[in-house]
Design a protein around this motif. Structure first.
Motif, mmCIF file in Angstrom:
data_model
loop_
_atom_site.group_PDB
_atom_site.id
_atom_site.type_symbol
_atom_site.label_atom_id
_atom_site.label_comp_id
_atom_site.label_asym_id
_atom_site.label_seq_id
_atom_site.Cartn_x
_atom_site.Cartn_y
_atom_site.Cartn_z
ATOM 1 N N GLU A 10 -14.394 2.003 -8.407
ATOM 2 C CA GLU A 10 -14.050 1.236 -7.698
ATOM 3 C C GLU A 10 -12.827 0.367 -6.797
ATOM 4 O O GLU A 10 -12.485 -0.451 -7.625
ATOM 5 C CB GLU A 10 -15.630 1.568 -6.544
ATOM 6 C CG GLU A 10 -16.271 2.641 -6.635
ATOM 7 C CD GLU A 10 -17.707 2.240 -6.222
ATOM 8 O OE1 GLU A 10 -17.106 0.816 -6.244
ATOM 9 O OE2 GLU A 10 -18.594 2.656 -5.988
ATOM 10 N N GLN B 267 0.612 -0.896 -0.118
ATOM 11 C CA GLN B 267 -0.199 0.246 0.084
ATOM 12 C C GLN B 267 0.549 0.986 0.105
ATOM 13 O O GLN B 267 -0.109 2.306 -0.458
ATOM 14 C CB GLN B 267 -0.785 -0.135 0.899
ATOM 15 C CG GLN B 267 -0.037 -0.127 2.934
ATOM 16 C CD GLN B 267 -0.561 0.053 3.779
ATOM 17 O OE1 GLN B 267 -2.113 -1.160 3.734
ATOM 18 N NE2 GLN B 267 -0.733 1.015 4.625
ATOM 19 N N ILE C 53 -12.444 0.818 -0.939
ATOM 20 C CA ILE C 53 -11.039 1.677 -0.035
ATOM 21 C C ILE C 53 -10.754 2.180 -0.869
ATOM 22 O O ILE C 53 -10.062 3.495 -0.524
ATOM 23 C CB ILE C 53 -9.561 -0.151 0.395
ATOM 24 C CG1 ILE C 53 -9.898 -0.207 -1.121
ATOM 25 C CG2 ILE C 53 -10.210 -0.880 1.383
ATOM 26 C CD1 ILE C 53 -8.521 -1.177 -1.011
ATOM 27 N N ASN C 54 -11.357 2.921 -2.293
ATOM 28 C CA ASN C 54 -10.658 4.292 -2.860
ATOM 29 C C ASN C 54 -11.937 4.227 -4.582
ATOM 30 O O ASN C 54 -11.613 3.018 -4.195
ATOM 31 C CB ASN C 54 -9.660 4.100 -3.085
ATOM 32 C CG ASN C 54 -8.523 5.239 -2.331
ATOM 33 O OD1 ASN C 54 -10.121 6.260 -2.723
ATOM 34 N ND2 ASN C 54 -7.433 5.867 -2.002
ATOM 35 N N THR C 55 -11.942 5.425 -5.139
ATOM 36 C CA THR C 55 -12.307 5.750 -5.718
ATOM 37 C C THR C 55 -11.839 6.905 -6.376
ATOM 38 O O THR C 55 -11.397 8.081 -5.697
ATOM 39 C CB THR C 55 -13.391 5.598 -5.909
ATOM 40 O OG1 THR C 55 -14.393 6.193 -6.741
ATOM 41 C CG2 THR C 55 -14.139 6.947 -4.978
ATOM 42 N N CYS C 56 -12.158 6.737 -7.637
ATOM 43 C CA CYS C 56 -11.722 8.031 -8.698
ATOM 44 C C CYS C 56 -12.352 8.113 -9.713
ATOM 45 O O CYS C 56 -13.003 6.843 -10.359
ATOM 46 C CB CYS C 56 -9.529 8.206 -8.977
ATOM 47 S SG CYS C 56 -8.944 7.143 -9.994
ATOM 48 N N GLU D 248 -0.804 2.585 -6.916
ATOM 49 C CA GLU D 248 -1.700 3.401 -6.719
ATOM 50 C C GLU D 248 -2.903 2.511 -7.859
ATOM 51 O O GLU D 248 -2.297 1.849 -8.722
ATOM 52 C CB GLU D 248 -1.576 4.720 -7.755
ATOM 53 C CG GLU D 248 -0.580 5.308 -6.833
ATOM 54 C CD GLU D 248 -0.180 6.655 -7.075
ATOM 55 O OE1 GLU D 248 -0.014 8.070 -7.046
ATOM 56 O OE2 GLU D 248 0.385 6.635 -9.029
ATOM 57 N N VAL E 137 -5.414 6.742 -7.679
ATOM 58 C CA VAL E 137 -5.885 7.058 -6.292
ATOM 59 C C VAL E 137 -4.638 5.828 -5.623
ATOM 60 O O VAL E 137 -4.364 4.627 -5.918
ATOM 61 C CB VAL E 137 -7.157 6.778 -5.886
ATOM 62 C CG1 VAL E 137 -7.561 8.432 -5.777
ATOM 63 C CG2 VAL E 137 -7.924 5.555 -6.226
ATOM 64 N N TYR F 43 -7.716 -8.202 -5.257
ATOM 65 C CA TYR F 43 -8.747 -6.613 -5.209
ATOM 66 C C TYR F 43 -9.866 -7.225 -6.323
ATOM 67 O O TYR F 43 -9.210 -8.264 -7.195
ATOM 68 C CB TYR F 43 -8.198 -5.600 -5.268
ATOM 69 C CG TYR F 43 -7.141 -4.905 -4.520
ATOM 70 C CD1 TYR F 43 -7.373 -4.173 -3.382
ATOM 71 C CD2 TYR F 43 -5.703 -5.087 -4.810
ATOM 72 C CE1 TYR F 43 -6.568 -4.266 -2.348
ATOM 73 C CE2 TYR F 43 -4.600 -5.225 -4.272
ATOM 74 C CZ TYR F 43 -5.057 -4.416 -3.055
ATOM 75 O OH TYR F 43 -3.677 -4.338 -1.771
ATOM 76 N N VAL G 42 -3.504 2.892 -2.834
ATOM 77 C CA VAL G 42 -4.137 1.531 -2.921
ATOM 78 C C VAL G 42 -3.877 1.901 -1.408
ATOM 79 O O VAL G 42 -2.873 1.419 -0.778
ATOM 80 C CB VAL G 42 -3.180 0.276 -3.192
ATOM 81 C CG1 VAL G 42 -3.700 -0.563 -2.696
ATOM 82 C CG2 VAL G 42 -2.967 0.656 -4.876
ATOM 83 N N ALA G 43 -5.220 2.104 -0.655
ATOM 84 C CA ALA G 43 -4.989 2.215 1.118
ATOM 85 C C ALA G 43 -5.044 1.200 1.195
ATOM 86 O O ALA G 43 -4.325 0.985 2.917
ATOM 87 C CB ALA G 43 -6.920 2.837 0.994
#
Length: 347
Positions: free
Chosen positions: A79, A64, A91-94, A68, A127, A136, A129-130
């Motif tokens: 997502e 993490q 865990i993240n989105t853009c 990205e 973004v 994933y 990768v948190a």
């Protein structure tokens, strides 16, 4: 080609190992997005996991800290989720807007411009990768109603801030770095495989173009070989005879005089001119020109002494070549053969 190391079932190629950071750098495929029948999501895909031969227990998990999620496209959002038997966790989105083609053109011409240096949502987004995991899920969402925009996009996980164009042996053509990827192309006016040395060559020229650039008159060749006297013969076979000659420029040459008379074979003969006129490799005999005044065209090559490779390998030479040198010769031949079969598509 040197041996390569892969993880899992071969989906991830190892590019580097750091004992200091306890990390392995790999190159893998894009996230394979499959069109969804759901009205909520345009496509769904997975990264890693057992489908790539990676165990849920490790030892390899995505860092993490260094990676990205990148979406390249238009009118889309992405997502990134951690798979869960109950409910997948986002865990993240853009999201990305605008015309990707316009941005691609700008980034090809000005790859270091501020807008191309980072995916900020115009044509692409990225973004962190948190959370580090083995696998994933990714869900693609359309933000525009235009059905065409869904056909041109890519989703992938990439190491942050790596300029692949600066890495050795990555690209031998024109290299443009973009976030998460790089574009390696042959320079304008050439074609072929830019990932190998000398892999980009000029396109085939027409027979007329070749004649204009490389024409050698029959009179010149007759003088060079004393009217193709038998004493000038270097060898031959069922397809023709090779003569040794000295041009008016004092260059020593080998002249290939073919016996073919069928039009189809003449076309093949001219195709050989088209191919060899574009080749520039230290292990390929250089074609200096051709003569089209005779019924069957003549090819003029640079003269190479010490007989043919065939004679050397068949122990007709005074000294037999050692097996170590024979293997070295084979390796040296692979370069031009690769260029011929992959770049020039010769048969």
């Amino acid at each position: 080609m040197p041996p390569r190391l892969y993880l899992g079932n071969g989906s991830l190629q190892v590019m580097g190992i750091s004992l200091e950071n306890s990390t392995v750098r790999v190159v893998g495929p894009d996230i394979d997005m499959v069109e969804s029948i759901s009205t909520d999501y345009a496509a769904i895909g997975t990264w890693g996991g057992q489908g790539w031969g990676l165990s849920d227990e490790g030892p390899y998990i995505l860092s993490q800290e260094y990676n990205e999620l990148v979406l390249s496209g238009c009118g889309l959002s992405i997502e990134l989720l951690i798979p869960d038997p109950q409910v997948d966790q986002v865990i993240n989105t853009c999201g990305a807007m605008c015309s990707p083609s316009d941005r691609d053109n700008e980034c090809r011409e000005q790859p270091k411009s501020p807008r191309c240096g980072k995916c900020s949502g115009l044509g692409c987004c990225q973004v962190p990768v948190a959370v580090g995991r083995v696998a994933y899920k990714a869900r693609l969402i359309k933000t525009l109603q235009d059905p065409i925009v869904i056909t041109n996009y890519s989703v992938f996980i990439s190491e942050q801030d790596i300029d692949e164009c600066k890495l050795p042996d990555k690209c031998y053509g024109s290299c443009t770095n973009i976030p998460g990827k790089y574009i390696c192309e042959c320079p304008r006016g050439t074609s072929g495989d830019p990932s190998i040395p000398n892999g980009c060559v000029k396109p085939y020229a027409s027979h007329t173009d070749i004649a204009e650039r490389m024409i050698i008159t029959l009179e010149e060749l007759e003088k060079a070989t004393n009217n193709f006297d038998k004493s000038c013969e270097l060898g031959g076979g069922g397809h023709g005879i090779v003569h040794k000659g000295i041009l008016s420029t004092q260059h020593v040459v080998a002249i290939k005089k073919s016996k073919i008379v069928i039009q189809r074979e003449i076309d093949d003969f001219l195709n050989e001119v088209a191919i060899l006129s574009q080749m520039n490799h230290r292990n390929i005999v250089k074609l200096l020109g051709c003569c089209l005044e005779t019924e069957v065209p003549l090819l003029v090559y640079e003269f190479i002494s010490n007989a043919t490779l065939y004679n050397q390998l068949r122990v007709e030479a005074p000294i037999s070549i050692h097996w170590k040198d024979r293997l070295r010769i084979v390796v040296k031949l692979l370069g031009p053969l690769h260029i011929c079969t992959h770049s020039l598509q010769c048969q």
